[in-house]
Design an enzyme around this catalytic site. Structure first.
Site, PDB file in Angstrom:
ATOM      1  N   ARG A   1      -3.873  -0.957  -6.075  1.00  0.00           N
ATOM      2  CA  ARG A   1      -2.739  -2.393  -6.264  1.00  0.00           C
ATOM      3  C   ARG A   1      -3.298  -2.934  -7.674  1.00  0.00           C
ATOM      4  O   ARG A   1      -4.812  -2.986  -8.123  1.00  0.00           O
ATOM      5  CB  ARG A   1      -3.368  -2.806  -5.076  1.00  0.00           C
ATOM      6  CG  ARG A   1      -4.652  -3.423  -4.848  1.00  0.00           C
ATOM      7  CD  ARG A   1      -4.737  -3.689  -3.463  1.00  0.00           C
ATOM      8  NE  ARG A   1      -6.193  -3.734  -2.930  1.00  0.00           N
ATOM      9  CZ  ARG A   1      -6.572  -4.558  -1.762  1.00  0.00           C
ATOM     10  NH1 ARG A   1      -5.757  -4.941  -1.105  1.00  0.00           N
ATOM     11  NH2 ARG A   1      -7.948  -4.606  -1.737  1.00  0.00           N
TER      12      ARG A   1
ATOM     13  N   MET B   1      -4.770  -5.891  10.540  1.00  0.00           N
ATOM     14  CA  MET B   1      -5.763  -4.406  11.290  1.00  0.00           C
ATOM     15  C   MET B   1      -6.643  -4.150  10.349  1.00  0.00           C
ATOM     16  O   MET B   1      -5.815  -3.666   9.257  1.00  0.00           O
ATOM     17  CB  MET B   1      -4.952  -3.051  12.369  1.00  0.00           C
ATOM     18  CG  MET B   1      -5.223  -3.274  12.884  1.00  0.00           C
ATOM     19  SD  MET B   1      -4.542  -1.191  12.937  1.00  0.00           S
ATOM     20  CE  MET B   1      -4.982   0.112  12.256  1.00  0.00           C
TER      21      MET B   1
ATOM     22  N   ASP C   1       6.734 -39.670   0.818  1.00  0.00           N
ATOM     23  CA  ASP C   1       7.641 -40.933   2.041  1.00  0.00           C
ATOM     24  C   ASP C   1       9.152 -40.606   2.464  1.00  0.00           C
ATOM     25  O   ASP C   1       9.287 -40.095   3.168  1.00  0.00           O
ATOM     26  CB  ASP C   1       7.206 -42.158   1.331  1.00  0.00           C
ATOM     27  CG  ASP C   1       6.835 -42.617   1.368  1.00  0.00           C
ATOM     28  OD1 ASP C   1       5.799 -42.021   1.794  1.00  0.00           O
ATOM     29  OD2 ASP C   1       6.783 -43.866   1.028  1.00  0.00           O
TER      30      ASP C   1
ATOM     31  N   GLU D   1      12.442 -42.685  -2.255  1.00  0.00           N
ATOM     32  CA  GLU D   1      11.451 -41.936  -1.166  1.00  0.00           C
ATOM     33  C   GLU D   1      12.673 -42.779   0.280  1.00  0.00           C
ATOM     34  O   GLU D   1      12.006 -42.411   1.251  1.00  0.00           O
ATOM     35  CB  GLU D   1      10.704 -42.708  -1.023  1.00  0.00           C
ATOM     36  CG  GLU D   1      10.850 -44.311  -2.068  1.00  0.00           C
ATOM     37  CD  GLU D   1       8.860 -45.283  -2.363  1.00  0.00           C
ATOM     38  OE1 GLU D   1       7.988 -44.106  -2.122  1.00  0.00           O
ATOM     39  OE2 GLU D   1       8.753 -45.384  -2.773  1.00  0.00           O
TER      40      GLU D   1
ATOM     41  N   ARG E   1      -3.193   2.437   8.841  1.00  0.00           N
ATOM     42  CA  ARG E   1      -3.858   1.834   8.128  1.00  0.00           C
ATOM     43  C   ARG E   1      -2.264   0.959   7.721  1.00  0.00           C
ATOM     44  O   ARG E   1      -1.231   1.194   7.631  1.00  0.00           O
ATOM     45  CB  ARG E   1      -4.187   1.572   6.146  1.00  0.00           C
ATOM     46  CG  ARG E   1      -5.470   2.620   6.103  1.00  0.00           C
ATOM     47  CD  ARG E   1      -5.576   2.972   5.267  1.00  0.00           C
ATOM     48  NE  ARG E   1      -7.031   3.055   4.411  1.00  0.00           N
ATOM     49  CZ  ARG E   1      -6.868   3.401   3.549  1.00  0.00           C
ATOM     50  NH1 ARG E   1      -6.583   3.391   2.481  1.00  0.00           N
ATOM     51  NH2 ARG E   1      -8.982   3.934   3.076  1.00  0.00           N
TER      52      ARG E   1
ATOM     53  N   ARG F   1       0.124 -46.809  -9.966  1.00  0.00           N
ATOM     54  CA  ARG F   1       0.141 -46.865  -8.302  1.00  0.00           C
ATOM     55  C   ARG F   1      -1.018 -48.367  -8.768  1.00  0.00           C
ATOM     56  O   ARG F   1      -2.290 -48.294  -9.530  1.00  0.00           O
ATOM     57  CB  ARG F   1      -0.919 -46.114  -7.726  1.00  0.00           C
ATOM     58  CG  ARG F   1       0.491 -45.295  -6.454  1.00  0.00           C
ATOM     59  CD  ARG F   1      -0.353 -44.501  -6.237  1.00  0.00           C
ATOM     60  NE  ARG F   1      -1.402 -43.888  -6.849  1.00  0.00           N
ATOM     61  CZ  ARG F   1      -1.657 -42.731  -6.461  1.00  0.00           C
ATOM     62  NH1 ARG F   1      -1.315 -41.245  -5.704  1.00  0.00           N
ATOM     63  NH2 ARG F   1      -2.398 -42.095  -7.591  1.00  0.00           N
TER      64      ARG F   1
ATOM     65  N   HIS G   1      -5.200 -40.716   3.427  1.00  0.00           N
ATOM     66  CA  HIS G   1      -6.170 -40.880   2.928  1.00  0.00           C
ATOM     67  C   HIS G   1      -7.511 -40.228   1.556  1.00  0.00           C
ATOM     68  O   HIS G   1      -6.581 -40.570   0.396  1.00  0.00           O
ATOM     69  CB  HIS G   1      -6.427 -42.243   2.926  1.00  0.00           C
ATOM     70  CG  HIS G   1      -7.109 -43.325   2.126  1.00  0.00           C
ATOM     71  ND1 HIS G   1      -8.266 -43.491   1.760  1.00  0.00           N
ATOM     72  CD2 HIS G   1      -6.206 -44.234   1.053  1.00  0.00           C
ATOM     73  CE1 HIS G   1      -8.083 -44.673   0.581  1.00  0.00           C
ATOM     74  NE2 HIS G   1      -7.569 -45.232   0.472  1.00  0.00           N
TER      75      HIS G   1
ATOM     76  N   SER H   1      12.495 -41.800  -9.549  1.00  0.00           N
ATOM     77  CA  SER H   1      11.313 -40.235  -9.850  1.00  0.00           C
ATOM     78  C   SER H   1      10.984 -40.622  -8.120  1.00  0.00           C
ATOM     79  O   SER H   1      11.273 -41.769  -7.295  1.00  0.00           O
ATOM     80  CB  SER H   1      10.004 -41.469  -9.655  1.00  0.00           C
ATOM     81  OG  SER H   1       9.446 -40.559  -9.989  1.00  0.00           O
TER      82      SER H   1
ATOM     83  N   GLY I   1      -6.787  -9.507   7.336  1.00  0.00           N
ATOM     84  CA  GLY I   1      -6.954 -10.908   8.566  1.00  0.00           C
ATOM     85  C   GLY I   1      -5.683 -10.036   9.045  1.00  0.00           C
ATOM     86  O   GLY I   1      -5.857 -10.487  10.517  1.00  0.00           O
TER      87      GLY I   1
ATOM     88  N   LYS J   1       0.989  -1.203  -0.040  1.00  0.00           N
ATOM     89  CA  LYS J   1       0.162   0.068   0.056  1.00  0.00           C
ATOM     90  C   LYS J   1       0.676   1.509   0.191  1.00  0.00           C
ATOM     91  O   LYS J   1       0.593   2.257  -0.716  1.00  0.00           O
ATOM     92  CB  LYS J   1      -0.817  -0.061   1.298  1.00  0.00           C
ATOM     93  CG  LYS J   1      -2.152   1.097   1.320  1.00  0.00           C
ATOM     94  CD  LYS J   1      -2.941   1.011   2.118  1.00  0.00           C
ATOM     95  CE  LYS J   1      -3.434  -0.236   2.576  1.00  0.00           C
ATOM     96  NZ  LYS J   1      -4.075  -1.128   3.727  1.00  0.00           N
TER      97      LYS J   1
ATOM     98  N   ARG K   1       4.677 -48.419 -11.239  1.00  0.00           N
ATOM     99  CA  ARG K   1       5.322 -49.198  -9.547  1.00  0.00           C
ATOM    100  C   ARG K   1       4.560 -50.594  -9.454  1.00  0.00           C
ATOM    101  O   ARG K   1       4.069 -51.134  -9.438  1.00  0.00           O
ATOM    102  CB  ARG K   1       4.775 -47.769  -8.639  1.00  0.00           C
ATOM    103  CG  ARG K   1       5.450 -47.827  -7.209  1.00  0.00           C
ATOM    104  CD  ARG K   1       5.397 -47.212  -6.860  1.00  0.00           C
ATOM    105  NE  ARG K   1       4.231 -47.063  -6.377  1.00  0.00           N
ATOM    106  CZ  ARG K   1       3.119 -46.323  -4.777  1.00  0.00           C
ATOM    107  NH1 ARG K   1       3.699 -44.926  -4.666  1.00  0.00           N
ATOM    108  NH2 ARG K   1       2.156 -46.746  -4.706  1.00  0.00           N
TER     109      ARG K   1
ATOM    110  N   CYS L   1       7.171 -37.963  -8.285  1.00  0.00           N
ATOM    111  CA  CYS L   1       5.570 -38.096  -8.611  1.00  0.00           C
ATOM    112  C   CYS L   1       5.392 -38.049  -6.960  1.00  0.00           C
ATOM    113  O   CYS L   1       4.127 -38.387  -6.767  1.00  0.00           O
ATOM    114  CB  CYS L   1       5.395 -39.653  -8.976  1.00  0.00           C
ATOM    115  SG  CYS L   1       6.687 -41.141  -7.952  1.00  0.00           S
TER     116      CYS L   1
ATOM    117  N   TYR M   1      11.036 -33.975 -15.044  1.00  0.00           N
ATOM    118  CA  TYR M   1       9.836 -34.498 -15.461  1.00  0.00           C
ATOM    119  C   TYR M   1       9.178 -33.650 -14.261  1.00  0.00           C
ATOM    120  O   TYR M   1       9.821 -34.550 -13.079  1.00  0.00           O
ATOM    121  CB  TYR M   1       8.810 -34.962 -16.150  1.00  0.00           C
ATOM    122  CG  TYR M   1       9.161 -36.643 -14.985  1.00  0.00           C
ATOM    123  CD1 TYR M   1       8.490 -37.325 -14.636  1.00  0.00           C
ATOM    124  CD2 TYR M   1       9.987 -37.221 -15.892  1.00  0.00           C
ATOM    125  CE1 TYR M   1       8.185 -37.708 -14.237  1.00  0.00           C
ATOM    126  CE2 TYR M   1       9.992 -39.127 -15.516  1.00  0.00           C
ATOM    127  CZ  TYR M   1       9.062 -38.817 -14.367  1.00  0.00           C
ATOM    128  OH  TYR M   1       9.639 -40.016 -13.677  1.00  0.00           O
TER     129      TYR M   1
END
Lengths: 876, 876
Positions: free
Chosen positions: B337, B104, B769, B745, B93, B561, B455, B764, B102, B23, B617, B831, B851
């Site tokens: 802004r 003042m 994990d 992993e 401000r 998977r 999960h 990969s 969030g 600002k 995999r 991955c 990748y």
């Protein structure tokens, strides 16, 4: 240039163990020393490795070199394979770089066939001997080369004896043995679908290949794993002209040590048999005589042997273990090597050799295997009693020593029975922290599940209590207080005995004897202390542990696990009250009950350790470990704590974790509940102030935060500790220095050590957890697949027993370098199980740690291992 | 030299966001552009940080500079605090570097006190206005500076209205407001035990400190965490001369965007209120008018504003969000802004700006937040419907999109209900792999437990199914098929609606609208594809997933998977049969039943992906995940499989693990049971051969071994794969290339990457994990303490959502460097969940991965993030 795969004995020397194996190198060395060694040659370990690299085929070059060397041997020995007058017979033996029981047995008499046997019969004028040699050869060859076990031939011998109506082998005559040879060959053909090979060269190649193969039999793999011998070493094969100790009464064979391997006494020790071959000594069918009796039968050979023994000892500068054969009065040396010995003999011999001026102190220190010392520190079974004991099973030798007692099935019963003056063995499916008190009073601990680093094993080693783990043959029913093994039921109160050094479980009571620590022990350990640069601390949770470790030479405590104290029956209630608290205020009330007990714990430990450093770790395990699991316990505790049983169940279930290892524990607890860290800080600081005041000590508490993975965790808790500690110090108006450090046991902590060390006075590598997380398997669960890993040669060592220097060690190195880059006086130590493992201690020395900390009973091992590390790395 | 902590607007410029905040920098820039900005000054973010470093005290130097700048401002504005003729009033401000709701709220009218209010009353000839301003100031100051909430003053207003018998604010006159001011001051004193401050300088210092403090209020911390804003940035404070939009009908105030932020249309968009202050617009008590109507009321001001808007847009080269006030016909700019916009507006604006020649394509690509694209890919709730919907709870926005349907409580019911043509929401305590089929058919998923990487969350994101997780307010009783929230009971069949983008759960059916992907989307994404160098693959387990991801622009599959396929109801039986097998032979029979199904899976996927690479995999989860857990299921399965129920229970219990995460899974399964790897190899190789043949493709299967920690593991399995694959290839007499790689992993795998890469065609990074093991906590369990970590500012980000570049990233770097040192053409990818996270993608680009692979719905995000990474790292 082609590799040299085969060496005549006279071409090698004692330093060539890498390629000739121990046996081959020593035969070469004895040849070099002009000792009477039957001529022969060694096929190198390189050939063995080439065999494996080549997909299990001996390549043409090696075969060519073997054939060339047979020619040379024939020339030297003036004997020839298949010769009509002077046939060459050889022995074939394996021989790897390190002595390795469990590999191929010796094959003797190789070279015999239907023609040769007749030549021998004629030449020795002893057809019975000739045919006996032949049948033994067939049996041995079938067994070790063709996997047709020796004992399967026994029924043939029995049949022949029965037909003849005799019972003893020596009642069989030449014809019987001829018959036996024929029946053996027929049996061989029937079982193996091929004739017994008649060509000595073919016999030899098959035998050589069998030796190569035996390098990878399960027993050999197991032995290597237990003894840290790399698979890649391979084995050599020794082919040696046969000499016969069984051609008459001027013949004989024997084994002897240049000193007594049980006591270390400087006196020839061993036994021999007149008119016998090596295997007769081993078979035990005839009783050998003591070696000094040989002077009576064959004084010349005895004198020569005695001289050779002395000469070899002086040459190798160590006690020798030798094999010899006397053929028609002439002595032949078949083997020499540094002899195995008991721990107490090892110490005496090392000291004596120094006193005799044969070796210096550094050499003496390198001569004793640190692991061996363990045997000196624990009671052992009386060997005579053991002979009659019935073995129930063999499982993991988790914590050394011997123990006998009555079976109990839970920790409470253990306590009760011991209070009544009984000795008990605690048998559990697996132990948990709740069992601590019972484990503490038991003579020994036996578990059905769990590996070398299961809870039972780790705690038992810490206590110095005998423990056998993972006895999977046992079907246990803890509720009914009984277990079954081999269809035999054992109930509460029945006696069993455990050997924690071998893993064997015996039925009934087997008497134990206290092992005695001789004066050599302390002299030797003083030498070790002079050479080592690593400090040795111990992991001790109680004043008793602390005392034990002081006795064994610890220079401080590297790890006090505060949680073990929480399980004692008089305080677990307050701990549980703390856990089920719903508000910080409630939790503080419960903690205020624990505070005086914990302060007293620390005071007691400080009193024992005097001014030695003591590192206290803050509460580490997940809180649910302190809560009951059986519904009976839950209801009685709910009752006791006056809370609703369903509420208690709900609390327990809310604390359930999918992977407790990776859950809410370690410093994470102190972050969630700073009041726990505040209580522990108060207990430590107040204890130190009190003991300093009372004894005019100058204790500087070392406070250790577990499971840190980010510097902000340490910062957060450190502020709490400093605020709490300084308030007490100021209120008491004393000077008290204290140190705050952290465990490095999470991979991320090692990677971020440069940040973390800015806030830490010391690092202590918690290699148990670090190993688990670096490998990504938990030690409680790895048992189910690590066996496959060893069988399939994926792993050679148990990474929980021996530090994985490539992976976990790499993280330790990273952490050490990064840590000291940020703070060059950072103190570094290790407090995982590896702190008591010699090869891991060597690693710790090399990367520049300041100390290792291990369980009290490992302290002497660590002292010696540290000395060896210092000496070896100086020499290198 | 002392720091400069305060800048007059004319001393700064738009580039100084780091120290002036967004600002402040924009006010300075507009001042520089000679736009009508009320004069003022900015206290820097450095001052804020200094405040915190100084233990929450503003130091004397900063206070001095503030006072100096007040003097300057008084000089410039020709107004003075407390002046009897021309009193200075200011607004205060907050303004941090990034826009941060969030924090003042604004304080207006600062500087008023009992004397000043009279001066204003006289000067404006509007006492009502003066006292209204005063009472508003007291209320605002009490609220934001003193934490005495605004609404607590409302009863005073109500009382005065009631006494007077009126209902509307504007029915109150000057005297009423004077009374109100007095009552407010009394109420202030009563509640805060201090008088309302009368000294404007004291008012100002307290307000500035309140802004500093608001940087660390919980909402601000939460917002920063959600938006990756570092705590260390701090906030600036803007102090600006007040202008009044509420002094009569030639006054007004408004907010406007230079383009339509919802659609992107290039037309001024906004609203204004005549005779009002900013907060009236926000309060919503009066209805503002559309900005183009301003032309009718104040044509001059409107024209000027329009010109300024265009000028600002051209200057900032982006759509602007502006605030203005008109005082007595004169326009003042209070803020500008870059405006927030919807995803579709963002794309249109970016494209339009390129077409208008204002920016180039690279700038356009950097203009759109990749995460925003998500909104374009999922259905959304109809905004009109939402207004009337009853909110039940707000939980974690786990997988975006909107869904309505009837409640079901288990996966089987979900399948049954959907078969009957109903739309369902699956509500579970938590989901497990057994629920896959039900999750797949549900419109949305709601769980009571579990975090962003539970999960349910992971699977739902993969499927593109809306999901709300961790709704802990819900008391669920799955057995009785009902849940309770806020004392209201919901039963099976009741309707609820989930917003997976906000985490809100609504009662009843809320209509959804399909989000439309405009033509701008594909044009914009093509630009992204031109710039990015990273390839984008997807994680897809089914042909449907594969199709979705192709539609979104995936260039291959980075992770199939295989285990998800095992759960389908028609094959889980064979899988279970395999698990309970006692011998290898039994296991092979079971596997032979799975083989044709698995082969078909792969054929279908290959057909969809044509010649694009597909990485499959091998079986990863611990086997017990496939076994039933409830006793009902156990008994019915025992029955079905014709095995004893106790035996089945025993098998299930023998597979129990303490830490399944770190147990018998991944490649460890293939080592224990090579026949599983053989079956999977057959399925893959045969599928590739079949599809190649049928379509004349040239598929080269990529086989990926999970959870490798040692090169020997990879070697062992690789041999099995090669033997199996080559046998099939030879038998079919075809040419088929295939590649074998591994996941990295496990920390040890990263550390040993130089060894492992020798045996791997690709790596990969399985960062889910790897994050768990590097940090040493499991994502299933971390929820219990990570909240404390955020609250206590130990962590700023969720390491499962955003890659931890210091720790986990360090391992990835080590592995990449070591891996390519041994094999310089080693293909590297990622991955884990992080493959779809923009900041993580930037990291992947920088360290040279080939990748990233992410869930199908993240593919467009990844494409854009990859393009931004390429552009940013080129510019840097």
């Amino acid at each position: 240039m082609t590799n040299k795969y085969v060496y005549q004995f006279y071409e090698g020397n004692g330093k060539m163990k890498d390629i000739l194996g121990g046996k081959g190198a020593n035969l070469a060395e004895m040849t070099l020393l002009k000792m009477p060694v039957p001529s022969g040659f060694t096929i190198t370990t390189t050939a063995c490795n080439s065999y494996y690299d080549n997909g299990g085929v001996i390549n043409d070059e090696i075969i060519k070199q073997i054939n060339d060397n047979i020619d040379k041997l024939e020339e030297i020995s003036q004997k020839k394979f298949n010769d009509k007058n002077n046939p060459l017979l050889v022995s074939v033996r394996s021989g790897s770089r390190a002595s390795m029981p469990g590999m191929m047995d010796t094959i003797l008499n190789l070279g015999i066939n239907d023609e040769v046997v007749e030549v021998i019969a004629k030449k020795t004028n002893n057809p019975r001997f000739a045919y006996d040699s032949y049948r033994r050869f067939i049996q041995m060859f079938a067994d070790v080369v063709m996997n047709l076990p020796k004992h399967k031939f026994e029924h043939i011998i029995d049949d022949i004896k029965a037909e003849k109506g005799v019972t003893l082998d020596n009642e069989l005559d030449e014809d019987d043995l001829k018959l036996m040879v024929n029946k053996f060959k027929a049996f061989y053909f029937k079982n193996l679908n091929q004739s017994f090979p008649t060509d000595p060269k073919k016999q030899l190649l098959l035998a050589i290949e069998a030796v190569f193969k035996s390098w990878n039999n399960p027993r050999a793999i197991f032995y290597r794993k237990m003894n840290d011998i790399p698979n890649s070493w391979g084995t050599a094969v020794n082919v040696q002209t046969m000499v016969f100790g069984n051609m008459g009464d001027d013949c004989g064979t024997g084994v002897a040590f240049s000193r007594n391997p049980a006591t270390g006494e400087n006196k020839l020790f061993g036994e021999f048999l007149i008119n016998a071959q090596g295997e007769d000594v081993v078979a035990g069918t005839r009783t050998p005589q003591s070696i000094d009796k040989l002077a009576d039968f064959m004084p010349k050979a005895y004198e020569e042997f005695k001289n050779i023994a002395k000469k070899l000892e002086n040459h190798y500068k160590d006690m020798q273990d030798m094999e010899f054969t006397i053929e028609n009065g002439k002595l032949y040396m078949l083997q020499t090597r540094n002899g195995k010995r008991t721990a107490s003999a090892a110490l005496k011999i090392a000291c004596d050799l120094v006193d005799e001026g044969l070796i210096n102190v550094e050499e003496a220190l390198l001569m004793v295997d640190p692991k061996q010392l363990d045997a000196l520190l624990h009671p052992q079974f009386d060997n005579n009693e053991l002979k009659n004991a019935n073995i129930l099973t063999k499982a993991l030798a988790a914590s050394p020593g011997a123990a006998s007692g009555q079976i109990v099935f839970n920790a409470n019963d253990a306590v009760k029975w011991v209070e009544k003056g009984r000795k008990v063995i605690l048998v559990r499916l697996e132990t948990s922290p709740e069992d601590i008190e019972g484990m503490n009073v038991a003579q020994g601990i036996l578990t059905v599940r769990g590996g070398m680093t299961s809870h039972a094993a780790v705690v038992a080693r810490g206590m110095g209590t005998c423990c056998v783990c993972g006895a999977g043959d046992i079907l246990i029913n803890e509720d009914n207080k009984q277990f079954t093994i081999n269809n035999k039921v054992f109930k509460e109160g029945d006696y069993i005995s455990l050997d924690g050094t071998t893993g064997i479980v015996y039925e009934g009571l087997v008497k134990t004897v206290e092992a005695s620590i001789s004066g050599y022990f302390s002299r030797f350990m003083q030498w070790a202390d002079e050479f080592r640069t690593l400090k040795i601390r111990c992991n001790a949770d109680t004043p008793q542990d602390a005392m034990t470790s002081l006795k064994f030479g610890a220079e401080g405590i590297g790890l006090v696990r505060t949680e073990h104290m929480f399980f004692e029956s008089n305080r677990i209630k307050a701990v549980r009250e703390m856990i089920v608290s719903k508000t910080e205020a409630q939790r503080k009330i419960a903690l205020s009950k624990i505070l005086p007990m914990q302060r007293k714990d620390f005071e007691e430990i400080y009193k024992v350790m005097k001014n030695l450093p003591v590192t206290i770790r803050y509460l580490d395990p997940p809180l649910h470990e302190f809560l009951p699991t059986s519904s009976y316990d839950i209801s009685s505790i709910a009752n006791e704590m006056k809370i609703d049983i369903n509420e208690l169940k709900q609390i327990i279930s809310s604390l359930h974790e999918f992977n407790p290892m990776m859950g809410h524990r370690g410093c994470r607890l102190a972050i969630s509940y700073p009041e726990i860290a505040i209580m522990q800080t108060k207990a430590i600081i107040e204890a130190a102030i009190n003991v300093n005041k009372e004894f005019n000590y100058n204790i500087e508490p070392e406070i250790m935060i577990p499971l840190v993975g980010d510097v902000n965790e340490l910062k957060y808790i450190k502020k709490i500790i400093i605020d709490t500690a300084n308030e007490i110090i100021n209120a008491n108006n004393v000077n008290l220095k204290y140190h705050i450090g952290t465990m490095i046991e999470i991979p991320r902590a090692a990677l971020m050590a440069d940040e973390i060390s800015k806030e830490a006075d010391f690092f202590s590598f918690g290699t148990n957890d670090l190993t688990q997380m670096t490998f990504g398997f938990s030690r409680d669960d790895a048992g189910s697949f690590l066996k496959n890993y060893y069988d399939k040669k994926i792993y050679e060592n148990d990474p929980f027993a021996r530090l994985d220097q490539n992976g976990v060690g790499e993280l330790i190195k990273i952490a050490s370098v990064k840590g000291r880059n940020s703070k060059n006086n950072l103190k570094l130590g290790i407090c995982g199980e590896h702190g008591g493992d010699p090869s891991s201690i060597n690693f710790c020395h090399k990367i520049g740690l300041n100390y290792v900390s291990c369980s009290p009973y490992r302290v002497p091992i660590a002292r010696l291992a540290a000395a060896q590390a210092a000496i070896k790395n100086k020499i290198d």
